[in-house]
Design an enzyme around this catalytic site. Sequence first.
Site, PDB file in Angstrom:
ATOM      1  N   GLY A 208       0.841  -1.201   0.000  1.00 28.65           N
ATOM      2  CA  GLY A 208       0.000   0.000   0.000  1.00 28.65           C
ATOM      3  C   GLY A 208       0.869   1.241   0.000  1.00 28.65           C
ATOM      4  O   GLY A 208       2.050   1.181  -0.324  1.00 28.65           O
ATOM      5  N   ASN A 209       0.277   2.365   0.329  1.00 30.47           N
ATOM      6  CA  ASN A 209       1.058   3.597   0.420  1.00 30.47           C
ATOM      7  C   ASN A 209       0.430   4.523   1.454  1.00 30.47           C
ATOM      8  O   ASN A 209      -0.600   4.216   2.039  1.00 30.47           O
ATOM      9  CB  ASN A 209       1.185   4.267  -0.958  1.00 30.47           C
ATOM     10  CG  ASN A 209      -0.169   4.614  -1.532  1.00 30.47           C
ATOM     11  OD1 ASN A 209      -0.877   5.455  -1.003  1.00 30.47           O
ATOM     12  ND2 ASN A 209      -0.554   3.934  -2.624  1.00 30.47           N
TER      13      ASN A 209
END
Length: 398
Positions: A208-209
Site C-alpha cells: 500500500g502507500n
Amino acid sequence: MLKGKHIVLGITGGIAAYKSAYLLRLLIKAGAEVQVVMTPSAKEFITPVTLSALSGKPVVSEFFTANTGEWHSHVDLGLWADAMVIAPATASTIGKMANGVADNMLVTTYLSAKAPVFVAPAMDLDMMAHPSTCRNLQLLKSYGNHIIEPAVGELASHLVGKGRMEEPENIVKALEAFFAKQKTLSGKKVLVTAGPTYEKIDPVRFIGNYSSGKMGYAIAEEAASRGAEVTLVSGPVDIKVSGRGINVVKVESARQMLEACEAHFGDSDIAVMCAAVADYAPAHSSDKKIKREGHDAPVIELVKNPDIAKTLGGAKRPGQILVGFALETDHEETNAQGKLASKHLDMIVLNSLRDAGAGFGTDTNKVTIYTADGRALPFSMKSKAEVAGDILDTIETL
Ligand code: C5P
C-alpha cells in the site's frame, strides 16, 4: 437559496447575542432549518426559550440533558449541518476554535463540522485589534473558515471602532452568496478517486502507500456542495464522508478501482483522479498466511497495475474533463506536463513532496495546476478544503 438548508447557529456570550434572535428569525424566514447551539455564557445574554421558540427545536448547550442523561451528539450535528454560523463569535470562542479547546458543545460541534463555517466576530475594538485575536482569526481562515468581518461603529462600550457584529441581514446575504456560488456544478456528474490501493499479498499483508484520502474526499465534498452528483471511488481510508449527493464506492485494489471507474466514467462529465494507485501488485496472492519458516528472503513477484487515469483518458469523449494528480519529488513540472500529455488529461494538479505541509496525511496542500490549454497556475499553501475549491474553480474554467 437557503430553503431546506440545515444551519447550525452557534451563539456565544457577547452583547451582540441579542441580535442572534433576529438572525435566527431571518434564517427561518428564508426557509432554513436551524439548530441553535449556545455556549454556557451565551445564556447570560439571551434565553434558550426565545431561541427554541423561534427555531422550533430545543437549544443544545450541554453534552447531555442532566435529568434524562440524553446525549447530544456533536458529531451528528456537525454532519447534519450544511453550514455552521457562529454569530456572535467572542474572542474567547475564536481562540478555542483556532486551538481546538473543545470544552463546550459549540466548539466540539465546530470541530466535528464538515460543512462550511462562518464566523461573525463581535467584541470591543481593542480586543478585536489584539495580536492574539488577529492571529486566531488568521488561523481560522487558514482552516478554510469564512470570516464575516465586523463592522466599524459604536460598540457596547460606547467606544467607536471595529468590532460590531455584522448586521443579521448581511450575515444572511453572505450565506446566500455562498450557496448561490455553490450551485455551479448542478446537473453535472463527477467521478473522484481517492486514497491508496491495497494490493493483497496474503490475508494479512498488502502493498500500500501513505495516502490518507483527505484531498480526494475534500474534492468530492466540494463538488457535491456545488450541486454535482458525485461518485467517490475510494481506496481503504479512515474518513467519514459528509455532505449530501456523494455515492461512495469502496474498493481495495487498483483492479477493483479501475472496474468501478469504468462503470461510472461513461456517465461522468468530470473525473478527478486523486487516488494514489499502487503501480504494482503481487503476481499471486496467497489464500493462506505465508509463513516465515522456510522463507529466509522471500521474493514477491510483481505485475504492473493498470493505469486508471490513462485508461479513462483513452476512452474520453468530447466534452468530458479528466483531471489527474502528480506527486513528485524532482523535475516536478516536466514530470507533471509529461503525465498531462501521456494520460490525455485536461488538467493536472502537481504537489511536490519537497514542500513541507504538502502531500500525504497533512491537512494542507500546496499545488500548481497545469491545464492542457497551456496555463500554469501556482497556489499558496492552503487547507485541503480550500485547495479543492481552487481545483474546482479551475475545472469550471475549462
Ligand atoms: O503516473 P503517476 O502515478 O504519477 O500518475 C498520477 C496520476 O495518475 C494520478 O492522477 C493517479 O490517480 C493516476 N493513476 C491512476 N492509475 C495508476 C497510477 C496512477 O489512475 N495505476
